[in-house]
Every structure is written in C-alpha cells, then in structure tokens.
Design an enzyme around this catalytic site. Sequence first.
Site, mmCIF file in Angstrom:
data_model
loop_
_atom_site.group_PDB
_atom_site.id
_atom_site.type_symbol
_atom_site.label_atom_id
_atom_site.label_comp_id
_atom_site.label_asym_id
_atom_site.label_seq_id
_atom_site.Cartn_x
_atom_site.Cartn_y
_atom_site.Cartn_z
ATOM 1 C CE1 TYR A 219 -4.736 0.680 10.111
ATOM 2 C CE2 TYR A 219 -3.892 -1.558 9.960
ATOM 3 C CZ TYR A 219 -3.714 -0.201 9.831
ATOM 4 O OH TYR A 219 -2.501 0.299 9.425
ATOM 5 C CG ASN B 49 3.996 -4.681 7.097
ATOM 6 O OD1 ASN B 49 3.801 -4.386 8.272
ATOM 7 N ND2 ASN B 49 3.089 -4.456 6.147
ATOM 8 C CD GLU B 50 -0.477 -5.665 7.403
ATOM 9 O OE1 GLU B 50 -0.862 -5.533 6.232
ATOM 10 O OE2 GLU B 50 -1.052 -5.130 8.358
ATOM 11 C CG ASP C 240 -1.911 1.089 1.276
ATOM 12 O OD1 ASP C 240 -2.377 1.498 0.211
ATOM 13 O OD2 ASP C 240 -2.224 1.562 2.387
ATOM 14 C CD1 TRP D 260 -1.309 3.039 8.196
ATOM 15 C CD2 TRP D 260 0.800 2.529 8.723
ATOM 16 N NE1 TRP D 260 -0.627 2.865 7.021
ATOM 17 C CE2 TRP D 260 0.672 2.556 7.317
ATOM 18 C CE3 TRP D 260 2.061 2.232 9.290
ATOM 19 C CZ2 TRP D 260 1.749 2.292 6.463
ATOM 20 C CZ3 TRP D 260 3.114 1.980 8.431
ATOM 21 C CH2 TRP D 260 2.945 2.008 7.042
ATOM 22 C CD GLU E 95 0.774 -1.004 9.527
ATOM 23 O OE1 GLU E 95 -0.373 -1.053 9.026
ATOM 24 O OE2 GLU E 95 1.808 -1.322 8.910
ATOM 25 C CE1 TYR F 249 -8.837 -0.599 5.356
ATOM 26 C CE2 TYR F 249 -7.043 -0.942 6.904
ATOM 27 C CZ TYR F 249 -7.532 -0.378 5.739
ATOM 28 O OH TYR F 249 -6.720 0.392 4.960
#
Length: 573
Positions: free
Chosen positions: A447, A391-392, A149, A529, A484, A451
């Site tokens: 999130y 990351n992720e 992203d 984040w 984040e 999200y």
Amino acid sequence: MLRPQLNETRELQPLDGFWQFSLDGETYDREMAVPGSVNDVFADCEVRDHVGVYYYKRDVFVPQSYTGLVSLRFGSVTHHAVVKVNGTEVGRHKGGYLPFECDITDLVTPGTSCEVIVEVDNRLDMTCIPPGKVVTAPDGTLRQEYMHDFYNYSGIHRTMYLVNKPRRHVCDVRIVAGMDGVCHYEVRQSEPGEVRVTVVEGEVSGTGEKGALSVDKPRLWAPGDGNLYTLLIELVDGDSVVDCYREQFGFRTVEISGHHFLINGKPFYFTGFGMHEDHETLGKAHNDVSMQRDMELLDWIGANSLRTSHYPYAEEWMDYCDRHGIVVIDETPAVGLNTSVAGGILGSAVQKTYGPDSVNEHTQTHHADTIRDLIARDKNRPSVVLWSIANEPDTTDPDSRAYFEPLAKLARDCDPTRPIGYVNVMTSPYDKCHITDLFDVMMINRYYGWYVDAGDLPTAKIHFREELDGWINRFGDKPIIITEYGADTVAGLHSLYNSLFTEDYQVAYLEANSEVFDECDNVIGEHMWNFADFQTKPGFARVDGNKKGAFTRDRRPKAAARYLRDRWTHREN
Ligand code: GCB
C-alpha cells in the site's frame, strides 16, 4: 469432497427458503431465509449483535424414493454447526467456508418428514481459522473481536441439500489432465467393485479405479477459454450401473519457470482483484445473480483472474470460473493470523502472534484441516492455478517458520500439481520474513501511497521499487504477484489536488503503482484491492466499510474502474 448431483442414480433437493429461527433454541419467534447472513436482515440489533449460538429449524420431507444413503449437505455454515435430526446429533463442523455432509440414513424414513435443527455458532476463538476472541463488555454482554478486515457475517451461507445416493457409490475422484491430452484419474468408491470411466466428449473409456485415458487433440482449458470435458464414472454390478457421477475437468498445465508463471507453457500475467463475497442485505450469502453480475463486471473490466480473498468462495463461483476460463488463486480462510494487524494494516501489536494464548498448535491443526478440505473440494478445477494458504500472517516472528513449514508441506502433499504461496503483509518485508523460501510464488500486498507515503506518490514509487529489488535480491528469480494495492475512495468525491479519498487520487495511485509493476519483470500480476467496497467491523478507520473498491458496494463503477479497464483490455497476455 464431491458436490451432490442429480443424475440417473442420485437425487437431491435444495432446502433453501424460510426456516424458523431462534436465539435460545426454545422460542422460535422469527424466520430466517436460507441461504443468508443473519446480520443485516432484522430491523433491530438483537440478532445482529448476538455473539454465540442461534438455531434454525424446519421439517424436511424425505421423498419415498430416498431409499439409499440419505444425507444433509452444507455448502458452508459460518463458523460452527451442530446438526440434529429428530433430536439426535448427526454431525458437527468447525470452519465457516467449506462444505460438509451429515449422514442421516438411519434416522429418517422415506415417505415421512423429519425435524432438522441447525445450531450455528458465530464465535471465533484463537483455535479458529480465522482466529478471534470473545470478550465480555462492562455491561456483561459479549463482544467478538477479530483481526481481519471484513464483517463477521454468519449464518447458513450457501445452499444446503437433502441428498440420496446409492449405498455403493463414488466417494471421490482425482483428475490430473495436462496439455498432452492424457486424463489421469483415481476413483475412490465406498466398497470394491467394477468401475467404468469415460471421457464423454473424447469418446474414450476404460475400466478400473485408477488409470489414464488419452484424448486426441484436446481443446485446452486456457485463460478466457473455459473448455471443459466430463469424466463419467460408473460403478458397475453385472449388467447394471449402481452409481454414476460426472466430474468436469480441463486439459491444461501450470508451471513456474524462473519468474514466469506458465499456463499451457505460455507466460501468464494476472489482472484482476482480491474479492469478497459481500453484498447489501445478503452479507456473505451466495446468490447466483449477484455473483453473475460480479463476473460480468470482471469481464467488462478486463480481469482475467481473481483471488478468493480471504476464504474459499461458494462452489458456484468455482464452476463459473471453470466454465469461463477465469484464473483463480484459491485461498484458505487463514486471515488475521497477525496480532499487529487489526482492520487492514492499521493497528499496533498487542501480543506475540504465536504462543499458547494466541495462534497455537490447535490453530495450526485446524488450519491444516482447511488446507486439506479446500484442496479436496477444488482439486479437479482447471481454473485453480495456485493455492494461497494464508493472507498476511505475521512472518517476522521466528516461530512463524515452525507454524508454516508443515502446512506448506501438507499443501504440496495434498496437491503436487499446483504451485503454492501465501500472501505477505507489508509489515513482514523481505529482510524480516521467515517463510517466503517455502513457497513457489511471492504474493505481496503493498500500500505504498496509502498506508505509507500517503498522498506522496513520487516517494511511494521509489519505496516500492526498492522493496521489489529487495525481494528479488534475497529470494532470487521468482514470480511476484501484487495481490493487493489500493486506496480508500468515496465515490463521487473529486479534487483538483489529488486529495486522499477522492476518485482522482485513486486513479493517480493506480497509475503510480502500475508504473512500478511495468518496470519490474518479476511482477507477473496485479490484483487491485478490492473489486468492490465491502462491509467491515466498525472502527474509526472505516466509514461504513472498506472503500477501496473499483466499484461501490452496489457495483457502480468509480473512475478507477475505467482506468483499469483501459489498462487491462489493452494489454497483451
Ligand atoms: C490488507 C488485507 C485486507 C484489507 C486491506 C485494507 O492488507 O489483506 O483484508 O481489507 O489490507 O484495505 O486495509
């Protein structure tokens, strides 16, 4: 890899400025500034949308004094580089965020100039870190797809240097220095010979490629207190010093005890951000003033730390953090190893993440290179307290274990002195993740309230608490860093009703999340984040980029910045 240095025995010359620029390697009809991302400079889209190779060219004068080993040293070229001097290839590099050096000694004559061409390829495929895919559009032109992203900026992003160093020279040094004041060092030189080492500020010296020097009552490097020492390394031949190199380091220890992250034996609570190297026009190019502004804002807001999300930042960042006592989670460029994540955590699974046509053994080999190179670059930096190797990634797939186990081992082998971790994505929770036990710290991006449970903060808090309990129940008493949490926010948009995208909601969201962190002893850090709004690839989920910043892209504070400042400057660490 050592940084180039200007000193008694070494010289360097930055090659910043305007280079001739071409999209086909034949017609050089544009100029391009170095360092710079090429994407946001020109008024038309030809360069911006170009998927493939482009070319930088210039004549470089090699001074008469450059009679040693002459090289070109790049801070980063995104993503692939082929370097040619007077038409001969002198080196190539894969990976957009780490340094490399090309020896050009045999191709240049001191006192004359040479032609340097840097071919830059901005394409990402599945063997790259980060991975991506080039597809052909119906009109026959190429499109770059990727699963991370942030915008795929490319170019010569950091200063490149023409370097002159002695033939017998210091190749590398590893320094480990703890609270006890003992500086353990290991020097690698290009050919055998006598080595002298001195801790300049401690006035202690020794000889030999490997050893330990004791400094009495050292001033410790600590968060907010960037006390640095200098190890002077001299390669000696009879009465003369043939090469010298000064490496800065700090006396400090990092260890994990239960759920505590200890720096110099004291529990440390991380406040700060996942960041980006991202600015209007500059794109991902390093610029000292822009970086300094970011650092000043970090200080203003009470951040004691940052994560170099999602790639290694310029060495100037790392120097600054060392000097100012800013704690760093140092991350490789391994972002987007997850086919279910496209543009943040939005998106749906398109194919299995690990497999021959997706993240495969070639990706893993290159991922290993980035771990090795990152640790080689930053190993002596006291600011770095934790390596983040990805990351992720998708860790719900059982194949993720075979992918990550050797990489976790590699990171430990490269640096046995620091803890390691990876950053977990919301779609790989504690009951589905196959790799968390391989790491020392749990770093999770969550999130709740954005999200999931968007706009419903009471429910978000309940779900977040449940998930934290789940991690602790399954993986035991380990530290958890919330790497984040955030909500897209349009600066200047307000509402009495905590509507999504407003500054009011961003503050309410942070308050709710903070409440959850404060109740959980295992949470030993919060990185919001993001530090600032940043550019992303185009997509319906992003209005001119990601807007989760505490600051706008031009670094104006949103209401969230004042909220965080109040919270972070009043907390005891
Ligand atoms: C994430 C990613 C980050 C994205 C962020 C978002 O989990 O790590 O790169 O920008 O979510 O805002 O969606």
